[in-house]
Structure formats: structure tokens, C-alpha cells
Design a protein around this motif. Structure first.
Motif, short mmCIF file in Angstrom:
data_model
loop_
_atom_site.label_atom_id
_atom_site.label_comp_id
_atom_site.label_asym_id
_atom_site.label_seq_id
_atom_site.Cartn_x
_atom_site.Cartn_y
_atom_site.Cartn_z
N GLU A 1 0.88 -1.24 0.10
CA GLU A 1 -0.15 -0.04 -0.01
C GLU A 1 0.66 1.23 -0.11
O GLU A 1 1.81 1.11 0.47
CB GLU A 1 -0.89 0.06 1.32
N TYR B 1 -11.64 -0.80 -6.39
CA TYR B 1 -12.76 -0.48 -5.61
C TYR B 1 -12.53 1.19 -4.87
O TYR B 1 -11.40 1.17 -4.47
CB TYR B 1 -12.72 -1.53 -4.41
N ASN C 1 -13.53 3.38 -1.90
CA ASN C 1 -14.08 3.62 -0.69
C ASN C 1 -14.07 5.08 -0.22
O ASN C 1 -12.98 5.64 -0.23
CB ASN C 1 -13.45 2.95 0.52
N LYS D 1 -14.26 10.39 -5.02
CA LYS D 1 -14.43 8.83 -5.91
C LYS D 1 -14.83 9.26 -7.39
O LYS D 1 -14.05 8.72 -8.28
CB LYS D 1 -15.43 8.00 -5.28
N GLU E 1 -18.99 -2.81 -1.24
CA GLU E 1 -19.56 -3.58 -0.24
C GLU E 1 -20.76 -4.18 -0.65
O GLU E 1 -21.35 -5.26 -0.21
CB GLU E 1 -19.17 -3.26 1.06
N LYS F 1 -12.61 -9.47 -8.01
CA LYS F 1 -11.79 -8.99 -6.89
C LYS F 1 -10.91 -7.68 -7.52
O LYS F 1 -10.71 -7.75 -8.88
CB LYS F 1 -10.65 -10.18 -6.57
N PRO F 2 -10.78 -6.96 -6.52
CA PRO F 2 -10.12 -5.72 -6.89
C PRO F 2 -8.48 -5.93 -7.23
O PRO F 2 -7.93 -6.58 -6.59
CB PRO F 2 -10.23 -4.53 -5.71
N THR G 1 -7.50 -1.16 -4.09
CA THR G 1 -8.78 -0.34 -3.46
C THR G 1 -7.92 0.83 -3.04
O THR G 1 -6.97 0.87 -2.71
CB THR G 1 -9.05 -1.15 -2.14
N ASN H 1 -8.91 3.97 -0.85
CA ASN H 1 -9.64 4.85 0.23
C ASN H 1 -9.44 6.33 0.45
O ASN H 1 -8.20 6.55 0.24
CB ASN H 1 -9.20 4.00 1.50
N HIS I 1 -3.76 -5.45 -4.35
CA HIS I 1 -4.42 -6.82 -4.20
C HIS I 1 -3.96 -8.06 -5.10
O HIS I 1 -4.24 -9.23 -4.69
CB HIS I 1 -5.90 -7.03 -3.89
#
Length: 164
Positions: A11, A44, A46, A53, A123, A131-132, A135, A137, A152
Motif C-alpha cells: 500500500e 474499489y 471507498n 471517488k 461492499e 476481486k479488485p 482498493t 480509500n 491486491h
């Protein structure tokens, strides 16, 4: 399609000073996909309402050459962009009442090597989405946006590495 990476989480944190920086971050992602990965990604997204976003997605779509508006698909669930060799599908699942609705719209058909899927409120589609690769955030800290990007898959790791 997307190979999981080892259990070691990869990350990186990015501080973006304003909306323009968020759009430019999206454009940088598009440049990496086009010129280095040559493979679509699943992202994804979030963050709270208004966190950025759609702004990030707008930068990505524009980075692949789209000239028109990029709007949030809050009421349509998905906004498609056909950009020649690439497709971008911007999903907003905020108003999704039942994940089964995704099956009815053929959700699995959206995920392939030339597709870039940006999914807000992932979610709400648990169990039905690909699957991502990464992600993202997004949160506000003072007047800035702070992005934590988590890889991921192998493609996600390559994307994150190219962002350095």
C-alpha cells in the motif's frame, strides 16, 4: 483473471491538495494502464459521500481520451465509456437494494482485460464483483484528500509500483 499477490499487503499513501490534483491522479492511473500495464484494472473506491471517488474516476476516463462529461452513475448503477481499445465502467452501488440486481444486469460481463472498472460502494455487491486489483480509500484531512491505495493482485502491485 487477476492473480492474487502474497499475503504481504502492498500500500501507498498519497496526499492530494485539491480537486485538480485528484483528477490528475486519475489521469496518471490511466497513463500507467495504457502505457505500462496494457491491461484493464478493477478499482474499489471507498470514501464518504463527496470524498472524491467520482472525481478520481473522471480523471481516469479523461486520461484515456474521453472529452465529454463524466457523471456519477448513482441512479443508473453503471456509466459506460467506450474509448477505442479500452472500456471504462464506472459503478456506483450506493442505491443498490439487492446484490441480485447485479446478476440481472450481467455484472460478470463487464470484467475483462480491456475493461477498467471503478466501483463505488463495492461492499454492496459482495460476492458478485470481480476481486479488485487495487482498493483506493479516500478521506479528507483538513482541506486535502488523502488516498490510501492498496494492491491486491500482481497487476495492482505493478500499478502501485509505477505510481512511485
Amino acid at each position: 483473471m487477476n492473480e492474487p499477490i502474497s499475503t504481504t499487503l502492498v500500500e501507498k499513501k498519497f496526499n492530494l491538495i485539491d480537486e485538480t490534483a485528484t483528477v490528475n491522479f486519475g489521469k496518471k492511473l490511466a497513463e500507467i494502464v495504457k502505457n505500462k500495464l496494457n491491461h484493464g484494472i478493477v478499482v474499489y473506491l471507498n470514501g464518504d459521500l463527496g470524498a472524491g471517488k467520482t472525481t478520481l474516476t473522471r480523471g481516469f476516463v479523461q486520461g484515456l481520451g474521453h472529452k465529454g462529461n463524466v457523471k456519477s452513475p448513482t441512479y443508473t448503477l453503471v456509466e459506460p465509456y467506450d474509448l477505442g481499445d479500452w472500456q471504462v465502467y464506472h459503478f456506483d452501488l450506493y442505491r443498490l437494494a439487492d446484490p441480485e440486481e447485479l446478476e440481472y444486469m450481467g455484472i460478470r460481463d463487464y470484467f475483462n482485460a480491456q475493461s477498467n472498472c471503478f466501483i463505488e460502494w463495492p461492499e454492496k455487491g459482495t460476492g458478485l464483483l470481480a476481486k479488485p486489483d487495487v482498493t483506493v480509500n479516500i478521506e479528507y484531512q483538513n482541506e486535502q484528500r488523502v488516498l490510501m491505495v492498496i494492491a491486491h493482485t500482481t497487476i495492482g502491485k505493478q500499478l502501485l509500483s509505477a505510481l512511485s
